[in-house]
Design a protein around this motif. Structure first.
Motif, PDB file in Angstrom:
ATOM      1  N   ALA A 109      -8.744 -15.993   0.353  1.00  0.00           N
ATOM      2  CA  ALA A 109      -7.495 -15.810  -0.387  1.00  0.00           C
ATOM      3  C   ALA A 109      -7.669 -15.005  -1.668  1.00  0.00           C
ATOM      4  O   ALA A 109      -6.682 -14.619  -2.289  1.00  0.00           O
ATOM      5  CB  ALA A 109      -6.882 -17.169  -0.717  1.00  0.00           C
ATOM      6  N   THR A 110      -8.918 -14.759  -2.082  1.00  0.00           N
ATOM      7  CA  THR A 110      -9.159 -14.023  -3.327  1.00  0.00           C
ATOM      8  C   THR A 110      -9.333 -12.528  -3.094  1.00  0.00           C
ATOM      9  O   THR A 110      -9.389 -11.757  -4.053  1.00  0.00           O
ATOM     10  CB  THR A 110     -10.414 -14.559  -4.035  1.00  0.00           C
ATOM     11  OG1 THR A 110     -11.574 -14.282  -3.237  1.00  0.00           O
ATOM     12  CG2 THR A 110     -10.313 -16.058  -4.255  1.00  0.00           C
ATOM     13  N   ILE A 111      -9.438 -12.128  -1.838  1.00  0.00           N
ATOM     14  CA  ILE A 111      -9.682 -10.727  -1.520  1.00  0.00           C
ATOM     15  C   ILE A 111      -8.421  -9.913  -1.773  1.00  0.00           C
ATOM     16  O   ILE A 111      -7.333 -10.245  -1.301  1.00  0.00           O
ATOM     17  CB  ILE A 111     -10.145 -10.580  -0.056  1.00  0.00           C
ATOM     18  CG1 ILE A 111     -11.494 -11.267   0.129  1.00  0.00           C
ATOM     19  CG2 ILE A 111     -10.227  -9.109   0.346  1.00  0.00           C
ATOM     20  CD1 ILE A 111     -11.979 -11.305   1.553  1.00  0.00           C
ATOM     21  N   GLU A 112      -8.569  -8.832  -2.522  1.00  0.00           N
ATOM     22  CA  GLU A 112      -7.414  -8.010  -2.877  1.00  0.00           C
ATOM     23  C   GLU A 112      -7.303  -6.754  -2.019  1.00  0.00           C
ATOM     24  O   GLU A 112      -6.223  -6.199  -1.890  1.00  0.00           O
ATOM     25  CB  GLU A 112      -7.488  -7.631  -4.357  1.00  0.00           C
ATOM     26  CG  GLU A 112      -7.402  -8.830  -5.301  1.00  0.00           C
ATOM     27  CD  GLU A 112      -7.392  -8.425  -6.754  1.00  0.00           C
ATOM     28  OE1 GLU A 112      -7.471  -7.208  -7.031  1.00  0.00           O
ATOM     29  OE2 GLU A 112      -7.297  -9.313  -7.625  1.00  0.00           O
ATOM     30  N   GLN A 113      -8.420  -6.322  -1.444  1.00  0.00           N
ATOM     31  CA  GLN A 113      -8.412  -5.119  -0.627  1.00  0.00           C
ATOM     32  C   GLN A 113      -8.495  -5.488   0.848  1.00  0.00           C
ATOM     33  O   GLN A 113      -8.897  -6.585   1.210  1.00  0.00           O
ATOM     34  CB  GLN A 113      -9.603  -4.218  -1.004  1.00  0.00           C
ATOM     35  CG  GLN A 113      -9.680  -3.848  -2.470  1.00  0.00           C
ATOM     36  CD  GLN A 113      -8.473  -3.071  -2.941  1.00  0.00           C
ATOM     37  OE1 GLN A 113      -7.941  -2.229  -2.213  1.00  0.00           O
ATOM     38  NE2 GLN A 113      -8.008  -3.331  -4.167  1.00  0.00           N
ATOM     39  N   LEU A 117       0.850  -1.183   0.000  1.00  0.00           N
ATOM     40  CA  LEU A 117       0.000   0.000   0.000  1.00  0.00           C
ATOM     41  C   LEU A 117       0.889   1.236   0.000  1.00  0.00           C
ATOM     42  O   LEU A 117       2.041   1.178   0.439  1.00  0.00           O
ATOM     43  CB  LEU A 117      -0.911   0.014   1.239  1.00  0.00           C
ATOM     44  CG  LEU A 117      -1.918  -1.133   1.371  1.00  0.00           C
ATOM     45  CD1 LEU A 117      -2.622  -1.060   2.728  1.00  0.00           C
ATOM     46  CD2 LEU A 117      -2.932  -1.107   0.243  1.00  0.00           C
ATOM     47  N   PRO A 118       0.396   2.359  -0.467  1.00  0.00           N
ATOM     48  CA  PRO A 118       1.241   3.562  -0.492  1.00  0.00           C
ATOM     49  C   PRO A 118       1.782   3.930   0.883  1.00  0.00           C
ATOM     50  O   PRO A 118       2.913   4.425   1.001  1.00  0.00           O
ATOM     51  CB  PRO A 118       0.283   4.646  -1.010  1.00  0.00           C
ATOM     52  CG  PRO A 118      -0.744   3.894  -1.801  1.00  0.00           C
ATOM     53  CD  PRO A 118      -0.920   2.583  -1.092  1.00  0.00           C
ATOM     54  N   GLU A 119       0.998   3.660   1.937  1.00  0.00           N
ATOM     55  CA  GLU A 119       1.395   4.091   3.274  1.00  0.00           C
ATOM     56  C   GLU A 119       2.123   3.033   4.087  1.00  0.00           C
ATOM     57  O   GLU A 119       2.749   3.337   5.102  1.00  0.00           O
ATOM     58  CB  GLU A 119       0.172   4.581   4.065  1.00  0.00           C
ATOM     59  CG  GLU A 119      -0.873   3.507   4.366  1.00  0.00           C
ATOM     60  CD  GLU A 119      -1.899   3.304   3.256  1.00  0.00           C
ATOM     61  OE1 GLU A 119      -2.990   2.800   3.559  1.00  0.00           O
ATOM     62  OE2 GLU A 119      -1.588   3.669   2.100  1.00  0.00           O
TER      63      GLU A 119
END
Length: 367
Positions: free
Chosen positions: A292-296, A242-244
């Motif tokens: 396992a499919t969750i990206e967020q 993530l950016p942070e």
């Protein structure tokens, strides 16, 4: 829904320097083919058992992790391995990253007991997150660890042991988490005090899911998701997800329970959950469908988790015993549970112990 399966250890490999038997401190379990990999929380070895014709596991072999990794403390300091995973011809190993609080001793004066209760201890090897090449021998069928070896899946490529950069008092992961708004305030607390404590590891390709026994926040348990990449000289670093920050957080409402183990079957994540603090209480297995499919990052409410079954735990005269710590995918229809501090009824002769086999299908129907 639970049947027993016998795990047989070798007498000459089973005792640590303090005389504790490996069967008395099992903390995690993983199956690869006919092999069952186990760890005890008070040693610096990984144990491998092999399935026998009668369905039990035996032919005990121990692998000293000093032969593969650069452990900060090589003098048999415990690693407190709480997670093992397998992906891309690597065996992943995870230490608890937790602090310990000293136990009062009844024979001491009240003042000394109070002093011990105020003392915290940090074991240098607990901050381990590492991978070791693991390859199946075509003749024996057994999986074996190597410090370095050819990749059987990619011609000309070498596999090599590597670990996340760290120090005797921390790791890159813990350094990042100390700044986290949810986890940071708990990193200075011992694991048994609802402090930071990793006790689960599941792998999906390059993704690692780390289950936290603590902290539990208002009933919500935490799963961290990380990826590691090469950092030269057999070290690894966290990939910036993530950016942070270089990790993702997933919160699961397990109604106050912390995570004892994570396992992946297909796209589903199986969770062994129990008390975060040092007490007896309900231990249960949950299924997080398509986790396992969750990206967020996500908040997984109770209604979105399947509570499959409860697991045996000590109570009454057996209080403090039969603490379910390890969960393995036995096959596509069954889970295996191994226990820390097993009851006498679970022990067989001098060097064997019974694990529980749980039918996923029967548990789902009953739930």
């Amino acid at each position: 829904m639970a049947n027993s399966i016998l795990l047989n250890f070798s007498a000459d490999l089973s005792l640590n320097p303090e005389g504790k038997h490996v069967r008395d401190g099992l903390s995690t379990a993983l199956r690869t083919g006919n092999n069952l990999w186990l760890s005890c929380d008070e040693r610096s070895t990984i144990e491998r058992l092999t399935e026998q014709p009668d369905g039990s596991f035996g032919q005990h072999k121990a692998f000293d992790l000093n032969d593969y990794l650069q452990l900060p403390d090589k003098d048999d300091s415990e690693i407190d391995i709480e997670g093992i995973g397998y992906a891309n011809h690597y065996l992943w190993l995870l230490g608890s990253h937790s602090l310990k609080r000293r136990k009062p001793r009844k024979h001491q004066s009240v003042a000394k007991q109070m002093k011990r209760l105020a003392q915290l201890k940090s074991d240098p090897n607990r901050y381990l997150l590492a991978r070791i090449p693991i390859v199946q021998d075509k003749e024996t069928g057994n999986y074996t660890l190597y410090k370095e070896c050819p990749n059987p899946g990619v011609s000309g490529e070498m596999l090599h042991a590597a670990q996340l950069k760290g120090s005797p008092h921390s790791s890159q992961l813990l350094d990042e988490l100390r700044k986290d708004e949810h986890i940071g305030p708990f990193t200075h607390l011992p694991g048994k005090d609802n402090g930071f404590d990793i006790e689960g590891l599941a792998t999906k390709g390059n993704r690692l899911f780390l289950g936290l026994r603590g902290p539990v926040l208002r009933g919500w348990a935490i799963v961290l998701e990380v990826e590691l990449e090469e950092d030269g000289d057999h070290y690894l670093k966290l990939k910036q997800l993530l950016p942070e920050r270089p990790y993702k957080k997933h919160f699961l409402h397990l109604k106050g329970k912390g995570i004892r183990e994570l396992r992946m079957l297909g796209d589903d994540i199986y969770i062994l959950a129990g008390p975060t603090m040092d007490l007896d209480g309900v231990i249960a297995v949950y299924r997080w469908r398509n986790g396992a499919t969750i990206e967020q990052e996500t908040m997984v409410h109770t209604a979105d988790l399947e509570r499959l079954c409860e697991v045996a735990h000590g109570h009454g005269e057996d209080t403090g015993k039969d603490k379910a710590e390890g969960l393995a995918i036995y096959d596509e229809h069954n889970l295996m549970v191994v226990f820390d501090s097993p009851t006498e009824n679970r022990k067989v002769k001098d060097n064997s112990v019974l694990a529980d086999l749980i039918s996923i299908d029967k548990a789902a129907r009953a739930g």
